[in-house]
Structures are given as structure tokens and as C-alpha cells.
Design an enzyme around this catalytic site. Structure first.
Site, PDB file in Angstrom:
ATOM      1  N   SER A   1       1.742 -23.715 -32.889  1.00 38.79           N
ATOM      2  CA  SER A   1       2.943 -22.891 -32.767  1.00 38.79           C
ATOM      3  C   SER A   1       3.872 -23.540 -31.759  1.00 38.79           C
ATOM      4  CB  SER A   1       2.579 -21.479 -32.285  1.00 38.79           C
ATOM      5  OG  SER A   1       3.740 -20.772 -31.866  1.00 38.79           O
TER       6      SER A   1
ATOM      7  N   TYR B   1      -1.082 -16.313 -25.917  1.00 36.74           N
ATOM      8  CA  TYR B   1      -0.932 -16.956 -27.218  1.00 36.74           C
ATOM      9  C   TYR B   1      -0.534 -18.416 -27.052  1.00 36.74           C
ATOM     10  CZ  TYR B   1       1.028 -17.972 -31.848  1.00 36.74           C
ATOM     11  OH  TYR B   1       1.313 -18.541 -33.065  1.00 36.74           O
TER      12      TYR B   1
END
Length: 251
Positions: free
Chosen positions: A141, A154
């Protein structure tokens, strides 16, 4: 549906395959001839995916597993058997600031986003190396490299998977196993839309493309990285698929 045969005879394990990017990847690899082992937690969505692949002339089976549980990850690896392609796509994301992130929430991010891929590679990459071929693609990501005031757990879990990508490429590359990653920016999926609502569109508008990606666009990049003919000299690479970042001056 007519499928290409570049992956015929190969088996691909795709985690998080019942929705979003994972579903798009599973459909594409099956269309190209691979037998897909699809992991997810929802049996109904798993059955729907297998039916969709079968209807398109492909082959797939669903293996339910909770990637937060070590025993389930090990069971998934055993059930998958010998695989030629591993796509570590499954992930959990909650965009909380650090004080709002509990120890349990932090551990869950690491367990699913980092530990599960680690355990799957540990279980499956040695077999690929013994057979002299294999491809691993990790879905990272842009949060791994773009600091933000929320989503710290995250981002950290995805930064770890990018380092692991390079480490695994060094560890297994000389024995015929290629390991790469794709790092998407904002992607419009049921999960991101459900969590962020219209903010997913706002995130997309700040990219140079001016929109969020569709899952199929990220799946195309995964498909490229899986293809030994088109990407055979790529190893240990993280492909940025973020729509283009605006500079601070342009923003």
C-alpha cells in the site's frame, strides 16, 4: 469465455480472494488458465467466486481460513499443496491514530498483513525453489511509504511486507523464485467505500490521475508480475500504482 494459456497447468493461491483486488486477481489468473486456490473467511462469497470462475471456463476451489490464526494459516498452506503462484493480498486496515489503536488492533494488523504472508512464504517458497520456479506477489500500500496522521499500524505492517519482499527475493531468487510487490494508492472496493465513504473519491482526486483505481487495474499489474515472459527479470521490486503523487508545491 476464451482464456489465454500462459498459466495453464499452474496453481495459484490468492488470499483475500472473495472481494476487491483479490477477487479481480483470482478471476484474471483463472481466465489465463491457472487453477486458483481462493482463500477467504466467508463461505458464501467463496462459493460465488468459484461459481463465477467455473462459469468463465476456469478452475478454482475455496479454502476458508482466518489469517489472524497461525493454525489456520498453516492449514491453508497444507490445503493449497504445491503452488506455482502465491498472491499475498488479504489485509485489514483501520485508519486510527496511534492513541486510538489498541494493542489488540495493532497485533491484528501485523498478524494478517505481515505474519500470514511470512508463514505462507515459509511454507510454500521452499517447494517452489526445489522445483526451480515460482512467483510470489505481495500487495502492499502507498501507506507503507507515505506518512499520515492516521493508519499508523496499517502503514507499519505494509512497510514490513515491502522489506520482506526484497528479503525473500534475495533468499529465493537464485533458485528460480521471483518475489515482487505492488503498492496501490486509493482503490475503490466495497471495503474502502464502506469504511471511507465519499472520502475514497477525495483521496483519488489528489492523485495525478484524479480518481481512485478500480480493482481490475491493480489486478492487471499483479498479472504482469506473475508472467515470467513479460516480467521475468523483475525480482525484489515494488511497483507503485498510486495514480501519481502530487508534489507539495502542486498540491
Amino acid at each position: 469465455m476464451t482464456t489465454t494459456s500462459d498459466l495453464t497447468g499452474r496453481t495459484a493461491l490468492v488470499t483475500g480472494a472473495t472481494a476487491g483486488i483479490g477477487r479481480a486477481v483470482a478471476l484474471q489468473l483463472a481466465d489465463r488458465g491457472a487453477t486458483v486456490v481462493a482463500q477467504g473467511r466467508d463461505a458464501d462469497r467463496g462459493a460465488e467466486l468459484v461459481a463465477a470462475i467455473t462459469a468463465r471456463g476456469g478452475a478454482a476451489r475455496f479454502v476458508p481460513a482466518d489469517l489472524a490464526e497461525v493454525a489456520d494459516v498453516e492449514r491453508l498452506a497444507a490445503a493449497a499443496g504445491e503452488v506455482d503462484v502465491l498472491v499475498n493480498n488479504a489485509g485489514v486496515y483501520r485508519f486510527l491514530d496511534t492513541p486510538s489503536t489498541s494493542a489488540a488492533e495493532f497485533d491484528r494488523h501485523v498478524a494478517i498483513n505481515t505474519r500470514a504472508p511470512f508463514l505462507l512464504v515459509a511454507a510454500l517458497a521452499p517447494g517452489m525453489a526445489e522445483r526451480g520456479h515460482g512467483v510470489i506477489v505481495n500487495v502492499s500500500s502507498s501507506a507503507a511509504t507515505t506518512p499520515a496522521p492516521v493508519g499508523t499500524a496499517y502503514g507499519a505492517s505494509k512497510a514490513a511486507i515491502e522489506l520482506l519482499t526484497r528479503s525473500w527475493a534475495a533468499e529465493f531468487g537464485e533458485r528460480g523464485v521471483r518475489v515482487n510487490a505492488v503498492s496501490p494508492g486509493p482503490v475503490r472496493t466495497a471495503g474502502t467505500t464502506g469504511m471511507l465513504g465519499e472520502n475514497i473519491d477525495l483521496l483519488g482526486k489528489v492523485t495525478l490521475r484524479g480518481r481512485a483505481a478500480d480493482p481490475e487495474e491493480i489486478a492487471e499489474i499483479v498479472g504482469f508480475l506473475v508472467d515470467d515472459t513479460r516480467s521475468g527479470y523483475l525480482n525484489g521490486t515494488v511497483v507503485l500504482a498510486n495514480g501519481g503523487e502530487r508534489s507539495a508545491m502542486a498540491a
